[in-house]
Design a protein around this motif. Structure first.
Motif, PDB file in Angstrom:
ATOM      1  N   SER A  44       0.805  -1.216   0.000  1.00 43.53           N
ATOM      2  CA  SER A  44       0.000   0.000   0.000  1.00 43.53           C
ATOM      3  C   SER A  44       0.839   1.267   0.000  1.00 43.53           C
ATOM      4  N   VAL A  45       2.131   1.133   0.233  1.00 41.46           N
ATOM      5  CA  VAL A  45       2.973   2.305   0.470  1.00 41.46           C
ATOM      6  C   VAL A  45       3.480   2.902  -0.841  1.00 41.46           C
ATOM      7  N   GLY A  46       3.221   4.191  -1.030  1.00 45.40           N
ATOM      8  CA  GLY A  46       3.700   4.888  -2.222  1.00 45.40           C
ATOM      9  C   GLY A  46       5.053   5.517  -1.994  1.00 45.40           C
ATOM     10  N   GLU A  47       6.028   4.720  -1.621  1.00 46.99           N
ATOM     11  CA  GLU A  47       7.370   5.218  -1.340  1.00 46.99           C
ATOM     12  C   GLU A  47       8.398   4.258  -1.912  1.00 46.99           C
ATOM     13  N   PRO A  48       9.415   4.755  -2.620  1.00 41.99           N
ATOM     14  CA  PRO A  48      10.452   3.866  -3.146  1.00 41.99           C
ATOM     15  C   PRO A  48      11.103   3.064  -2.022  1.00 41.99           C
ATOM     16  N   LYS A 289      23.033  16.387 -10.027  1.00 43.33           N
ATOM     17  CA  LYS A 289      24.270  16.348 -10.809  1.00 43.33           C
ATOM     18  C   LYS A 289      24.732  14.921 -11.091  1.00 43.33           C
ATOM     19  N   SER A 290      24.579  14.033 -10.104  1.00 37.83           N
ATOM     20  CA  SER A 290      25.352  12.787 -10.136  1.00 37.83           C
ATOM     21  C   SER A 290      24.563  11.488 -10.074  1.00 37.83           C
ATOM     22  N   CYS A 291      23.242  11.541  -9.941  1.00 40.82           N
ATOM     23  CA  CYS A 291      22.499  10.314  -9.640  1.00 40.82           C
ATOM     24  C   CYS A 291      21.678   9.776 -10.805  1.00 40.82           C
ATOM     25  N   GLY A 292      22.004  10.177 -12.018  1.00 42.52           N
ATOM     26  CA  GLY A 292      21.255   9.691 -13.172  1.00 42.52           C
ATOM     27  C   GLY A 292      21.321   8.183 -13.337  1.00 42.52           C
ATOM     28  N   GLU A 293      22.512   7.601 -13.154  1.00 41.99           N
ATOM     29  CA  GLU A 293      22.659   6.151 -13.302  1.00 41.99           C
ATOM     30  C   GLU A 293      21.884   5.411 -12.215  1.00 41.99           C
ATOM     31  N   TYR A 294      21.861   5.968 -11.021  1.00 34.35           N
ATOM     32  CA  TYR A 294      21.122   5.337  -9.927  1.00 34.35           C
ATOM     33  C   TYR A 294      19.630   5.321 -10.254  1.00 34.35           C
ATOM     34  N   THR A 295      19.122   6.428 -10.757  1.00 37.50           N
ATOM     35  CA  THR A 295      17.705   6.504 -11.133  1.00 37.50           C
ATOM     36  C   THR A 295      17.394   5.484 -12.223  1.00 37.50           C
ATOM     37  N   ALA A 296      18.275   5.374 -13.215  1.00 35.71           N
ATOM     38  CA  ALA A 296      18.056   4.418 -14.307  1.00 35.71           C
ATOM     39  C   ALA A 296      18.012   2.985 -13.777  1.00 35.71           C
ATOM     40  N   MET A 297      18.900   2.662 -12.829  1.00 35.66           N
ATOM     41  CA  MET A 297      18.885   1.332 -12.212  1.00 35.66           C
ATOM     42  C   MET A 297      17.564   1.075 -11.507  1.00 35.66           C
ATOM     43  N   MET A 298      17.104   2.079 -10.775  1.00 35.74           N
ATOM     44  CA  MET A 298      15.866   1.952 -10.020  1.00 35.74           C
ATOM     45  C   MET A 298      14.666   1.756 -10.956  1.00 35.74           C
ATOM     46  N   ASN A 300      14.685   0.528 -13.977  1.00 38.05           N
ATOM     47  CA  ASN A 300      14.754  -0.813 -14.560  1.00 38.05           C
ATOM     48  C   ASN A 300      14.202  -1.866 -13.598  1.00 38.05           C
ATOM     49  N   ALA A 301      14.487  -1.688 -12.310  1.00 39.11           N
ATOM     50  CA  ALA A 301      13.957  -2.623 -11.314  1.00 39.11           C
ATOM     51  C   ALA A 301      12.436  -2.530 -11.241  1.00 39.11           C
ATOM     52  N   TYR A 302      11.903  -1.308 -11.290  1.00 40.08           N
ATOM     53  CA  TYR A 302      10.447  -1.132 -11.285  1.00 40.08           C
ATOM     54  C   TYR A 302       9.816  -1.790 -12.517  1.00 40.08           C
ATOM     55  N   ARG A 303      10.467  -1.616 -13.652  1.00 40.44           N
ATOM     56  CA  ARG A 303       9.941  -2.218 -14.881  1.00 40.44           C
ATOM     57  C   ARG A 303       9.893  -3.744 -14.756  1.00 40.44           C
ATOM     58  N   GLU A 304      10.960  -4.329 -14.216  1.00 42.54           N
ATOM     59  CA  GLU A 304      11.004  -5.786 -14.047  1.00 42.54           C
ATOM     60  C   GLU A 304       9.895  -6.259 -13.114  1.00 42.54           C
ATOM     61  N   ARG A 305       9.688  -5.534 -12.018  1.00 42.99           N
ATOM     62  CA  ARG A 305       8.619  -5.899 -11.080  1.00 42.99           C
ATOM     63  C   ARG A 305       7.249  -5.762 -11.741  1.00 42.99           C
ATOM     64  N   MET A 306       7.053  -4.655 -12.449  1.00 41.34           N
ATOM     65  CA  MET A 306       5.778  -4.423 -13.117  1.00 41.34           C
ATOM     66  C   MET A 306       5.472  -5.537 -14.106  1.00 41.34           C
ATOM     67  N   GLU A 307       6.457  -5.899 -14.910  1.00 42.38           N
ATOM     68  CA  GLU A 307       6.239  -6.953 -15.903  1.00 42.38           C
ATOM     69  C   GLU A 307       5.933  -8.290 -15.241  1.00 42.38           C
TER      70      GLU A 307
END
Length: 407
Positions: A44-48, A289-298, A300-307
């Motif tokens: 139920s939690v809307g938090e990463p 400035k620096s967390c673009g790759e971290y966001t992309a990793m996250m 991708n994980a959401y996409r895998e869970r969703m699928e």
């Protein structure tokens, strides 16, 4: 005399008119069961479920070591506002200057600031159903009148230009668009946004574009402000770092608006909260400035869970339809197929919506927490958040399947 004294000493009418969150009964029961030692699968939690990345943390450490802990400008650190402008230009194709950005204590304050700056008593705000739970209450707090737009299931509940025309009146001041959507997980296309923008610009209606989930998108994302110069002028862009970095507890949101509106929001914020924590803002500078790759990793994980969750629904729960998720981290499941049998077999409290009764029963029997659709203005649905690891998500989905099959 006694009545007058009671009125003066009691709660304001504003406070009396506010409705508690529709998920409060579920959350209260979850805490109660957890305190009693029951293990709950909480969907139920809307938090990463991801931690703040190290780069952002180091931005905060640097600020502490350099004693960057004093008051700063009300609209936020100039360094952070410049980074936000860069982000909007490079990622969203829309140009803003730092004096058009106001940094806030999370996106809720963005929404409240904008409503305070724009709404006069009695002004109407179009809110498509289903909606995020706080939209109507914030509008009411600020003196506005929420007008709920009945969107269509066959259109995945996405707002259309025709619906704006149907519901807009001479008192309509604003429409709220959550894109990607909480609770739906839908994402509007450029063509859909173009039609909405034209409908609003033609009528002089402001567009509050809540885009806090915009980086969590499984296809192309288009910002409302990028549609046209006219749309940009009428758009109140809402964003923040809670969902996409993720930095929920750091409380950094921001608005991007016209210069005139940004000045008004700054003046209001100066009397209410001033600026957010300077340490959090320096963490935000480094995060952008620096967390673009971290966001992309996250993402991708959401996409895998969703699928994985969608595949489970299609193979294991064909009787339950759902809105095809395109972004954010939510599944909106249609439980109307078991409504009649559920209500005929289960005793529910008088006046309790079906989806609320369903979620409470699911929680009590299967120890799975989800959010009832009634909390978002649409009964007959539940919202499942896949902001948890895949194994836990699928275990929770299996329990939901078993619960539904009993009816």
């Amino acid at each position: 005399m006694e009545k007058n004294m009671s009125d003066r000493n009691g709660l304001s009418q504003r406070a009396k008119n506010i409705v508690p969150s529709g998920t409060i009964a579920i959350n209260a029961r979850v805490f109660e069961m957890q305190e009693a030692g029951t293990e709950i699968i909480n969907l139920s939690v809307g938090e990463p479920d991801f931690n703040t990345p190290e780069q952002a943390k180091q931005g905060a450490v640097w600020a502490l070591e350099k004693n960057k802990t004093r008051y700063d400008k009300v609209p936020g650190l100039i360094e952070l506002r410049r980074e936000i402008c860069r982000k909007l230009r490079e990622e969203n194709g829309v140009e803003y200057e730092p004096d058009q950005i106001v940094v806030t204590n999370g996106a809720k304050q963005c929404i409240t600031n904008a409503c305070l700056a724009l709404l006069n008593p009695g002004d109407e705000v179009l809110i498509p159903e289903p909606y995020w739970v706080s939209y109507p209450e914030i509008v009411k707090i600020c003196g506005g009148v929420p007008v709920f737009v009945k969107t269509k299931r066959e259109n995945d509940f996405k707002l259309t230009a025709e619906e704006i025309g149907e519901y807009a009146t001479e008192r309509t001041k604003m429409v709220i668009l959550c894109n990607p959507s909480n609770p739906l997980g839908t994402v509007h296309t450029r063509e859909e946004l173009q039609a909405l923008a034209e409908a609003c610009v033609k009528r002089g209606i402001y567009i509050m574009a809540d885009e806090v989930y915009e980086r969590i998108c499984f296809g192309d994302f288009v910002s409302m402000a990028s549609i046209s110069p006219e749309a940009k002028e009428m758009t109140v862009l809402i964003n923040g770092l809670s969902k996409s970095i993720p930095m929920t507890g750091w409380r950094i949101g921001y608005t991007a608006t016209s210069t005139e509106l940004a000045k008004a929001i700054t003046a209001l914020q100066g009397h209410i909260t001033s600026h957010p924590s300077t340490v959090s803002q320096w963490a935000g500078v480094e995060a952008l400035k620096s967390c673009g790759e971290y966001t992309a990793m996250m993402v991708n994980a959401y996409r895998e869970r969703m699928e994985a969750a969608v595949a489970f629904l299609r193979s294991e729960m064909p009787e339950v339809s759902f809105i095809e998720p395109k972004g954010a981290f939510y599944l909106f499941l249609d439980i109307s197929s078991v409504r009649e049998k559920f209500l005929s077999r289960e005793k529910t409290e008088e006046g309790m919506p079906y989806s609320t009764a369903f979620t409470l029963k699911l929680l009590n029997e299967e120890h799975v927490a989800v959010a009832p659709g009634a909390a978002f203005g649409v009964d007959g649905f539940i919202r499942v958040a896949y902001a948890t690891d895949k194994d836990t998500l699928l275990a929770g989905m299996a329990r939901i399947r078993d619960f539904v099959k009993r009816y």
